[in-house]
Design an enzyme around this catalytic site. Structure first.
Site, short mmCIF file in Angstrom:
data_model
loop_
_atom_site.label_atom_id
_atom_site.label_comp_id
_atom_site.label_asym_id
_atom_site.label_seq_id
_atom_site.Cartn_x
_atom_site.Cartn_y
_atom_site.Cartn_z
N SER A 1 0.92 -1.02 0.06
CA SER A 1 0.09 0.02 0.10
C SER A 1 0.88 1.16 -0.03
O SER A 1 2.09 1.33 0.74
CB SER A 1 -0.92 0.14 1.00
OG SER A 1 -1.70 1.27 1.33
N TYR B 1 -2.15 -1.01 10.45
CA TYR B 1 -2.41 -1.30 8.69
C TYR B 1 -1.06 -0.80 7.96
O TYR B 1 -0.55 -1.89 7.33
CB TYR B 1 -3.55 -0.65 8.29
CG TYR B 1 -3.72 -0.99 6.64
CD1 TYR B 1 -4.07 -2.22 6.09
CD2 TYR B 1 -3.41 0.03 5.90
CE1 TYR B 1 -4.18 -2.66 4.82
CE2 TYR B 1 -3.61 -0.26 4.37
CZ TYR B 1 -4.13 -1.63 4.11
OH TYR B 1 -3.99 -1.50 2.63
P1 NAP Z 1 -11.56 -6.35 -0.47
O1 NAP Z 1 -12.46 -5.53 -1.62
O2 NAP Z 1 -11.91 -6.00 0.92
O3 NAP Z 1 -11.35 -7.81 -0.88
C1 NAP Z 1 -10.80 -8.75 0.04
C2 NAP Z 1 -10.69 -9.91 -0.43
O4 NAP Z 1 -9.83 -10.86 0.39
C3 NAP Z 1 -11.98 -10.79 -0.51
O5 NAP Z 1 -11.62 -11.90 -1.61
C4 NAP Z 1 -11.95 -11.34 0.68
O6 NAP Z 1 -12.63 -12.70 0.65
C5 NAP Z 1 -10.56 -11.78 0.73
N1 NAP Z 1 -10.21 -11.84 2.51
C6 NAP Z 1 -10.19 -10.90 3.26
N2 NAP Z 1 -9.95 -11.16 4.61
C7 NAP Z 1 -9.82 -12.62 4.63
C8 NAP Z 1 -9.40 -13.55 5.45
N3 NAP Z 1 -9.23 -13.29 6.89
N4 NAP Z 1 -9.25 -14.94 5.04
C9 NAP Z 1 -9.62 -15.03 3.79
N5 NAP Z 1 -9.96 -14.27 2.77
C10 NAP Z 1 -9.96 -13.07 3.22
O7 NAP Z 1 -10.03 -5.62 -0.74
P2 NAP Z 1 -9.58 -4.56 -1.63
O8 NAP Z 1 -9.60 -3.18 -1.06
O9 NAP Z 1 -9.62 -5.08 -2.99
O10 NAP Z 1 -7.75 -4.84 -1.47
C11 NAP Z 1 -6.87 -5.85 -1.87
C12 NAP Z 1 -5.50 -5.47 -1.55
O11 NAP Z 1 -5.07 -4.07 -1.84
C13 NAP Z 1 -5.09 -5.44 -0.03
O12 NAP Z 1 -4.04 -6.16 0.35
C14 NAP Z 1 -5.13 -4.19 0.38
O13 NAP Z 1 -4.67 -3.80 1.80
C15 NAP Z 1 -4.58 -3.60 -0.60
N6 NAP Z 1 -5.00 -1.93 -0.96
C16 NAP Z 1 -6.29 -1.66 -1.11
C17 NAP Z 1 -6.25 -0.25 -1.33
C18 NAP Z 1 -7.93 0.05 -1.73
O14 NAP Z 1 -8.16 1.34 -1.94
N7 NAP Z 1 -8.75 -0.66 -2.11
C19 NAP Z 1 -5.25 0.81 -1.32
C20 NAP Z 1 -4.25 0.44 -1.00
C21 NAP Z 1 -4.03 -1.02 -0.82
P3 NAP Z 1 -14.32 -12.86 1.41
O15 NAP Z 1 -15.05 -11.63 0.91
O16 NAP Z 1 -14.69 -13.97 1.03
O17 NAP Z 1 -13.96 -12.78 2.90
#
Ligand code: NAP
Length: 261
Positions: free
Chosen positions: A148, A161
């Site tokens: 991130s 985080y």
């Molecule tokens: P998201 O929409 O919340 O999706 C999370 C995914 O991870 C889902 O498939 C979920 O499955 C799975 N997951 C979450 N916790 C889990 C657990 N304890 N065990 C197994 N599976 C789990 O996330 P996102 O926003 O796309 O983020 C993806 C990555 O990008 C992460 O590493 C995040 O830190 C990083 N990131 C995101 C942003 C942003 O703005 N979105 C910015 C910077 C970095 P289920 O739904 O089935 O639980």
């Protein structure tokens, strides 16, 4: 033939958000993709169905991360799924994408329970997933960890985080140095604000859009496809000489003032 045809990939947290974008892109490039997820069976099934409808190949793997035995459960199921479809359990690409980020704690308010959960899912799980996946990987292997942009920006409410994502950068650098002799690369991709179903409620309001525009070189919120394109490059042949890097995929967040005075 596309750039990843004949290759296999595991994307953790591949059922929603950025992970889903990565799964769809890798599958479109020809990879057989293991779509890992935690609990939302419907979202995982929908991701697999979308990939298959587009002519790609994928299968879902359900396993909660952040609990004892999580990495063994994921890699065991992925190995079995690959063997069933290809006759072997060879893994070419591991994308450690799944993470939690919803503690909202700072130095004065974070709880030990929320802190431990963040580190269990965001740090311990990718660490041991890499450990368990490496025996399935060989020359040309690719490990991409999703970090991130918050590791270089001190944002309120993101302390623990951000610390987990800093650990991912250290993990990347050290593992890259150890597995380079096997022809495996390890890199981190660091997204900035990216619109997903989880982040839409705080990124969609006009004031949030204005804040992003003011603080980024590229004046908009990112999309899963923006991040997936970078991951696809790192998963492919053209990135063979890149390892131990943190690729900033924030659209240029918080670079400094756009004009003086
Ligand atoms: P998201 O929409 O919340 O999706 C999370 C995914 O991870 C889902 O498939 C979920 O499955 C799975 N997951 C979450 N916790 C889990 C657990 N304890 N065990 C197994 N599976 C789990 O996330 P996102 O926003 O796309 O983020 C993806 C990555 O990008 C992460 O590493 C995040 O830190 C990083 N990131 C995101 C942003 C942003 O703005 N979105 C910015 C910077 C970095 P289920 O739904 O089935 O639980």
């Amino acid at each position: 033939m596309t750039s990843l045809s004949g290759r296999t990939a595991l994307v953790t947290g591949g059922s929603r958000g950025i992970g889903r974008g990565i799964c769809e892109r890798l599958a479109a490039e020809g990879a057989l993709v293991a779509v890992h997820y935690g609990s939302d069976d419907g979202a995982a099934a929908d991701t697999v169905a979308t990939i298959e409808a587009a002519g790609g190949r994928a299968f879902a793997v359900r396993a909660e991360l952040g609990v004892a035995g999580d990495a063994d459960a994921v890699i065991g199921a992925v190995g079995a799924g690959l063997r069933e479809r290809t006759g072997h359990a060879h893994l070419d690409v591991l994308v450690n994408n799944a993470a939690v980020g919803d503690s909202d704690g700072d130095i004065d308010s974070e709880t030990p329970q929320a802190f431990d959960r963040l580190f269990a899912v965001n740090v311990r799980a990718p660490f041991f997933l890499i450990q368990k996946a490496l025996p399935l990987m060989g020359a040309g292997g690719r490990i991409v960890n999703i970090g991130s942009g918050v590791t270089r920006i001190a944002l309120p409410g993101e302390l623990a985080y951000a610390m987990t994502k800093a650990a991912i950068e250290t993990l990347t650098r050290n593992v890259a140095n150890q597995v380079g002799s096997r022809g495996i690369t390890v890199n981190t991709v660091a997204p900035g604000p990216t619109r997903t179903d989880r982040t839409a409620h705080f990124l969609d309001p006009p004031e949030a859009q204005a804040m992003v525009a003011a603080n980024q070189a590229l004046e908009r919120v990112g999309t899963p496809a923006d991040i997936a394109g970078v991951v696809a490059f790192l998963a492919g042949a053209d990135s063979a000489w890149l390892t131990a890097n943190v690729i900033d995929a924030t659209g240029g967040s918080y670079l400094g003032p756009k004009r003086l005075g």
